[in-house]
Design a protein around this motif. Sequence first.
Motif, PDB file in Angstrom:
ATOM      1  N   LEU A 292      11.850  11.273   1.407  1.00 45.24           N
ATOM      2  CA  LEU A 292      13.213  11.215   0.891  1.00 45.24           C
ATOM      3  C   LEU A 292      13.327  10.115  -0.164  1.00 45.24           C
ATOM      4  N   SER A 293      14.078  10.376  -1.216  1.00 48.86           N
ATOM      5  CA  SER A 293      14.224   9.423  -2.314  1.00 48.86           C
ATOM      6  C   SER A 293      15.145   8.278  -1.918  1.00 48.86           C
ATOM      7  N   GLY A 294      14.805   7.078  -2.387  1.00 46.43           N
ATOM      8  CA  GLY A 294      15.652   5.919  -2.138  1.00 46.43           C
ATOM      9  C   GLY A 294      14.980   4.918  -1.214  1.00 46.43           C
ATOM     10  N   ARG A 295      15.050   3.656  -1.585  1.00 47.08           N
ATOM     11  CA  ARG A 295      14.409   2.608  -0.788  1.00 47.08           C
ATOM     12  C   ARG A 295      15.052   2.470   0.585  1.00 47.08           C
ATOM     13  N   HIS A 296      16.350   2.777   0.658  1.00 42.61           N
ATOM     14  CA  HIS A 296      17.058   2.654   1.935  1.00 42.61           C
ATOM     15  C   HIS A 296      16.544   3.642   2.973  1.00 42.61           C
ATOM     16  N   GLN A 297      15.852   4.705   2.523  1.00 44.62           N
ATOM     17  CA  GLN A 297      15.373   5.711   3.478  1.00 44.62           C
ATOM     18  C   GLN A 297      14.256   5.161   4.366  1.00 44.62           C
ATOM     19  N   ALA A 298      13.603   4.084   3.941  1.00 46.54           N
ATOM     20  CA  ALA A 298      12.597   3.462   4.806  1.00 46.54           C
ATOM     21  C   ALA A 298      13.270   2.882   6.049  1.00 46.54           C
ATOM     22  N   HIS A 299      14.421   2.240   5.871  1.00 53.06           N
ATOM     23  CA  HIS A 299      15.165   1.714   7.015  1.00 53.06           C
ATOM     24  C   HIS A 299      15.698   2.849   7.882  1.00 53.06           C
ATOM     25  N   ASN A 300      16.181   3.909   7.254  1.00 58.73           N
ATOM     26  CA  ASN A 300      16.670   5.058   8.027  1.00 58.73           C
ATOM     27  C   ASN A 300      15.544   5.665   8.859  1.00 58.73           C
ATOM     28  N   ALA A 301      14.357   5.768   8.253  1.00 60.88           N
ATOM     29  CA  ALA A 301      13.213   6.328   8.977  1.00 60.88           C
ATOM     30  C   ALA A 301      12.824   5.439  10.151  1.00 60.88           C
ATOM     31  N   ALA A 302      12.826   4.124   9.927  1.00 57.53           N
ATOM     32  CA  ALA A 302      12.476   3.198  11.006  1.00 57.53           C
ATOM     33  C   ALA A 302      13.500   3.257  12.133  1.00 57.53           C
ATOM     34  N   LEU A 303      14.773   3.420  11.787  1.00 59.01           N
ATOM     35  CA  LEU A 303      15.806   3.572  12.815  1.00 59.01           C
ATOM     36  C   LEU A 303      15.523   4.801  13.670  1.00 59.01           C
ATOM     37  N   ALA A 304      15.130   5.897  13.025  1.00 57.86           N
ATOM     38  CA  ALA A 304      14.797   7.115  13.769  1.00 57.86           C
ATOM     39  C   ALA A 304      13.599   6.888  14.688  1.00 57.86           C
ATOM     40  N   ILE A 305      12.594   6.150  14.200  1.00 56.76           N
ATOM     41  CA  ILE A 305      11.425   5.855  15.029  1.00 56.76           C
ATOM     42  C   ILE A 305      11.834   5.022  16.242  1.00 56.76           C
ATOM     43  N   ALA A 306      12.717   4.045  16.016  1.00 55.12           N
ATOM     44  CA  ALA A 306      13.178   3.203  17.114  1.00 55.12           C
ATOM     45  C   ALA A 306      13.971   4.016  18.138  1.00 55.12           C
ATOM     46  N   MET A 307      14.777   4.938  17.665  1.00 57.34           N
ATOM     47  CA  MET A 307      15.565   5.781  18.569  1.00 57.34           C
ATOM     48  C   MET A 307      14.656   6.678  19.406  1.00 57.34           C
ATOM     49  N   ILE A 308      13.635   7.236  18.764  1.00 62.35           N
ATOM     50  CA  ILE A 308      12.683   8.083  19.499  1.00 62.35           C
ATOM     51  C   ILE A 308      11.996   7.269  20.589  1.00 62.35           C
ATOM     52  N   GLY A 309      11.620   6.045  20.261  1.00 62.56           N
ATOM     53  CA  GLY A 309      10.938   5.210  21.238  1.00 62.56           C
ATOM     54  C   GLY A 309      11.841   4.750  22.374  1.00 62.56           C
ATOM     55  N   ALA A 310      13.144   4.699  22.129  1.00 64.48           N
ATOM     56  CA  ALA A 310      14.080   4.200  23.140  1.00 64.48           C
ATOM     57  C   ALA A 310      14.459   5.253  24.174  1.00 64.48           C
ATOM     58  N   GLN A 311      14.118   6.513  23.917  1.00 61.00           N
ATOM     59  CA  GLN A 311      14.474   7.581  24.859  1.00 61.00           C
ATOM     60  C   GLN A 311      13.210   8.128  25.529  1.00 61.00           C
TER      61      GLN A 311
ATOM     62  N   SER B 243       0.822  -1.208   0.000  1.00 63.81           N
ATOM     63  CA  SER B 243       0.000   0.000   0.000  1.00 63.81           C
ATOM     64  C   SER B 243       0.863   1.269   0.000  1.00 63.81           C
ATOM     65  N   GLY B 244       2.178   1.091   0.159  1.00 67.21           N
ATOM     66  CA  GLY B 244       3.064   2.247   0.174  1.00 67.21           C
ATOM     67  C   GLY B 244       3.319   2.791   1.559  1.00 67.21           C
ATOM     68  N   SER B 245       2.991   2.022   2.592  1.00 69.93           N
ATOM     69  CA  SER B 245       3.218   2.471   3.963  1.00 69.93           C
ATOM     70  C   SER B 245       4.454   1.802   4.551  1.00 69.93           C
ATOM     71  N   LEU B 246       4.903   2.330   5.670  1.00 70.79           N
ATOM     72  CA  LEU B 246       6.054   1.797   6.391  1.00 70.79           C
ATOM     73  C   LEU B 246       5.547   1.125   7.656  1.00 70.79           C
TER      74      LEU B 246
ATOM     75  N   ARG C  32       2.844  -0.715  13.994  1.00 75.71           N
ATOM     76  CA  ARG C  32       2.190   0.505  13.526  1.00 75.71           C
ATOM     77  C   ARG C  32       2.541   0.760  12.065  1.00 75.71           C
ATOM     78  N   ASP C  33       1.600   1.361  11.341  1.00 74.67           N
ATOM     79  CA  ASP C  33       1.848   1.770   9.956  1.00 74.67           C
ATOM     80  C   ASP C  33       2.111   3.266   9.920  1.00 74.67           C
ATOM     81  N   TYR C  34       3.175   3.635   9.209  1.00 77.43           N
ATOM     82  CA  TYR C  34       3.535   5.046   9.025  1.00 77.43           C
ATOM     83  C   TYR C  34       3.599   5.356   7.537  1.00 77.43           C
ATOM     84  N   PRO C  35       3.490   6.630   7.175  1.00 77.11           N
ATOM     85  CA  PRO C  35       3.695   6.987   5.764  1.00 77.11           C
ATOM     86  C   PRO C  35       5.158   6.779   5.378  1.00 77.11           C
ATOM     87  N   MET C  36       5.382   6.443   4.138  1.00 74.17           N
ATOM     88  CA  MET C  36       6.752   6.316   3.663  1.00 74.17           C
ATOM     89  C   MET C  36       7.417   7.689   3.691  1.00 74.17           C
ATOM     90  N   PRO C  37       8.711   7.753   4.003  1.00 75.68           N
ATOM     91  CA  PRO C  37       9.399   9.051   4.007  1.00 75.68           C
ATOM     92  C   PRO C  37       9.429   9.657   2.609  1.00 75.68           C
TER      93      PRO C  37
END
Length: 270
Positions: free
Chosen positions: A99-118, A77-80, A92-97
């Motif tokens: 930013l161009s590039g498939r790798h940015q989905a992993h970068n975005a998820a890393l940021a979400i994980a970091m936010i949740g860890a603090q 569906s185009g979600s993360l 949880r489903d999030y909108p895709m970032p």
Amino acid sequence: DTAATQVAYNHVVAVPTEPMARIAFEKAGIAKPGVPLVTMGTLYPDEAQAAIAEVAGTVGAPVSGFGSGWICDTADSGSLYFFDHDLSGVGRDYPMPVLSGRHQAHNAALAIAMIGAQKRIPVSDTAIRMGLLRARWPARMQILRAGPLTALASSAKVMLDGGHNANAGQAIADALPDDPQSLHLIIGMIEGKDPRALIDPLGDRIRTLTAVPVPGHDCHPAEAFGPDVRAAANVEQALLSLPDDGYPILIAGSLYLAGEVLRLNDELPD
């Protein structure tokens, strides 16, 4: 304190000699006792994972990595999709970032994980979603606006990326359309970087290859990029030398070069 911790693990953990392990070791220097260290986990090479684990274990930092602490996936569906084993335990489903590039989905998820860890700064789910849709990252598959530099180009689409290693080269190749699309590559790389790092992943997508200097830095000469390269004195000359065939143009190879390109196009970030 942090300085004492740094000194302690530098004396206990030997600095790795393998390049990826050494980079991972140095970046893991931010680890602090009892503070979660959020990483890409199994997406890293084995040697990098081992270096991070050794540093974290010495310091006493729990590691939350992709594959063990959290996972993400991109739905049809185009979600993360993001799932955190360590914290909420709820997917949880999030909108895709944007930013161009498939790798940015992993970068975005890393940021979400970091936010949740603090726990120091509360960040709402709404704010995370807005961030994914509004994020801007200069020189990461950035499409340049109309400006003094792009006015010299034969194509309406001029892309800029500061990537300069093999991983970046593969990420750039993966970010391009699935249908192999030819492009004109303008490349400049400082000495010490692998001149084939971007050329090999792009392969037969490279329609023409033009090498330019990286202003203010020692850089590879044109011949370092292979027999089919042409040399240009600067990016402006490189753009003017390209044929008017409508194919997109990619300028890449160095963040220093990217900064110069943004300056010349009146597009420096705030």
